[in-house]
Design an enzyme around this catalytic site. Structure first.
Site, short mmCIF file in Angstrom:
data_model
loop_
_atom_site.label_atom_id
_atom_site.label_comp_id
_atom_site.label_asym_id
_atom_site.label_seq_id
_atom_site.Cartn_x
_atom_site.Cartn_y
_atom_site.Cartn_z
N ASN A 32 0.91 -0.95 0.02
CA ASN A 32 -0.25 0.10 -0.15
C ASN A 32 0.81 1.30 -0.02
O ASN A 32 1.01 2.13 0.80
CB ASN A 32 -1.01 -0.10 1.13
CG ASN A 32 -2.09 0.86 0.99
OD1 ASN A 32 -2.30 2.03 2.06
ND2 ASN A 32 -2.68 1.00 -0.23
N HIS A 34 3.00 4.71 -0.78
CA HIS A 34 2.88 6.16 -1.10
C HIS A 34 4.09 6.57 -1.39
O HIS A 34 5.32 6.01 -1.46
CB HIS A 34 2.23 6.64 0.04
CG HIS A 34 2.73 6.10 1.47
ND1 HIS A 34 3.94 6.86 1.87
CD2 HIS A 34 2.35 5.78 2.53
CE1 HIS A 34 4.29 6.62 2.86
NE2 HIS A 34 3.23 5.75 3.64
N HIS A 37 7.18 5.80 0.66
CA HIS A 37 8.13 4.52 0.31
C HIS A 37 9.03 4.88 -1.10
O HIS A 37 9.97 4.43 -1.36
CB HIS A 37 6.96 3.53 -0.06
CG HIS A 37 6.33 2.86 1.10
ND1 HIS A 37 4.95 3.27 1.20
CD2 HIS A 37 6.69 2.08 2.27
CE1 HIS A 37 4.50 2.72 2.26
NE2 HIS A 37 5.46 2.19 2.91
N LEU A 186 3.27 11.15 5.82
CA LEU A 186 2.56 10.25 4.94
C LEU A 186 2.84 8.73 5.73
O LEU A 186 3.65 8.19 6.17
CB LEU A 186 3.17 10.09 3.56
CG LEU A 186 3.26 11.30 2.85
CD1 LEU A 186 3.62 11.08 1.24
CD2 LEU A 186 2.15 12.13 2.90
N SER A 187 1.48 8.03 5.68
CA SER A 187 1.35 6.74 6.21
C SER A 187 0.15 6.15 5.70
O SER A 187 -0.82 6.68 5.20
CB SER A 187 1.20 6.85 7.69
OG SER A 187 0.53 5.79 8.17
#
Ligand code: PAF
Length: 281
Positions: A32, A34, A37, A186-187
């Site tokens: 997942n 974003h 990453h 961001l997570s």
């Protein structure tokens, strides 16, 4: 970019690269993905000849009441983003590949002391699961360097300690936390937030900055921590901790200690648990 699921083809591909003298960089993830990453993949791209990323929702690092089941599985989207960021190989194993005897019967690694506090105290067993899966992934990929996000600061420290203690031949590096315009780190878990909670969530970064500024002005650590927790509570968070620690080993700093510190926050907003941190230097 190729995607591989089994250990034998992963090893064969990496052996081929090594035969050509290539250096391998590795970015392990839960998927997942974003921009945070992708920034780590780009760092790996700049430092290694070949880049491997893994996507694996690791069951052993989720507690019984955590979001293992609802953690978003978005492999097709992740593949597209990784290819664009310069990843050469995505390793996306199933549970049986990483836990051949079952996740509940696996050899388990425990990194003492560092994991007794903060996230470790609030998520018992979490770091055992992280250390175990990262060690397994390192054994499979055998990277020269591995890159982790600074957002999971305690995780980074745990992995550095594990690598050093087990003499693993991997250089652990980190990349800076990527933030939205309002400062929210961001997570993948931000997407669980309601529209109004998403706005409130930006207060975590504001609070971390305030903690740093108050310490720089000479305020006592415990007072600063208490003020931060109260501020978060007033805004509707349920904080697990708002703490100032030594960045090196996460120990509590002595009175008057001002160098090499980090502020760390974990707090629930609705059903979502958010973490963030800020290095003072
Ligand atoms: O930070 C993460 O995404 C995970 O904890 C990791 C390091 C990939 C281990 O599952």
């Amino acid at each position: 970019m190729q995607t591989l699921q089994d250990a034998a083809s992963l090893r064969a591909t990496i052996r081929g690269w090594r035969a050509q003298g290539h250096m391998v960089g590795f970015v392990p993830t839960l998927g997942n993905l974003h921009a945070g990453h992708h920034s780590l993949v780009k760092l790996a791209r700049a430092r290694a000849d070949r880049v491997v990323a893994s996507v694996f929702v690791n069951p052993t690092q989720f507690g019984p009441n955590e979001d293992f089941e609802r953690y978003p599985r978005t492999l097709a989207q992740d593949q597209a983003g990784l290819a664009e960021s310069g990843c050469d190989l995505l390793f996306a194993p199933d549970v049986a590949t990483l836990y051949p005897f079952g996740a509940d019967k696996s050899v388990s690694l425990h990194v003492p002391e560092l994991t007794d506090t903060l996230e470790g105290a609030h998520r018992p067993g979490h770091f055992d699961g992280v250390a175990t899966v990262v060690c397994k992934l390192f054994n499979l990929v055998q990277p020269d360097i591995a890159i982790f996000g600074q957002k999971d600061f305690q995780q980074l420290k745990v992995i550095e300690r594990m690598v050093r203690d087990l003499s693993l031949p991997v250089k652990v590096m980190s990349g800076p936390t990527q933030r939205a315009d309002d400062g929210l780190a961001l997570s993948s878990r931000n997407q669980y937030l309601s529209v109004s909670d998403r706005q409130t969530a930006a207060l975590i970064y504001e609070t971390l900055q305030q903690m740093r500024d108050l310490i720089a002005k000479g305020h006592a650590r415990k007072v600063v921590e208490q003020a931060a927790a109260s501020k978060l509570e007033r805004a509707g968070f349920v904080p697990d901790y708002a703490a100032i620690r030594r960045a090196e080993d996460l120990a509590e700093p002595g009175d008057g200690e001002r160098e090499g510190l980090v502020a760390l926050i974990a707090a629930r907003l609705g059903t979502t648990r958010l973490i963030d941190n800020l290095l003072f230097d």
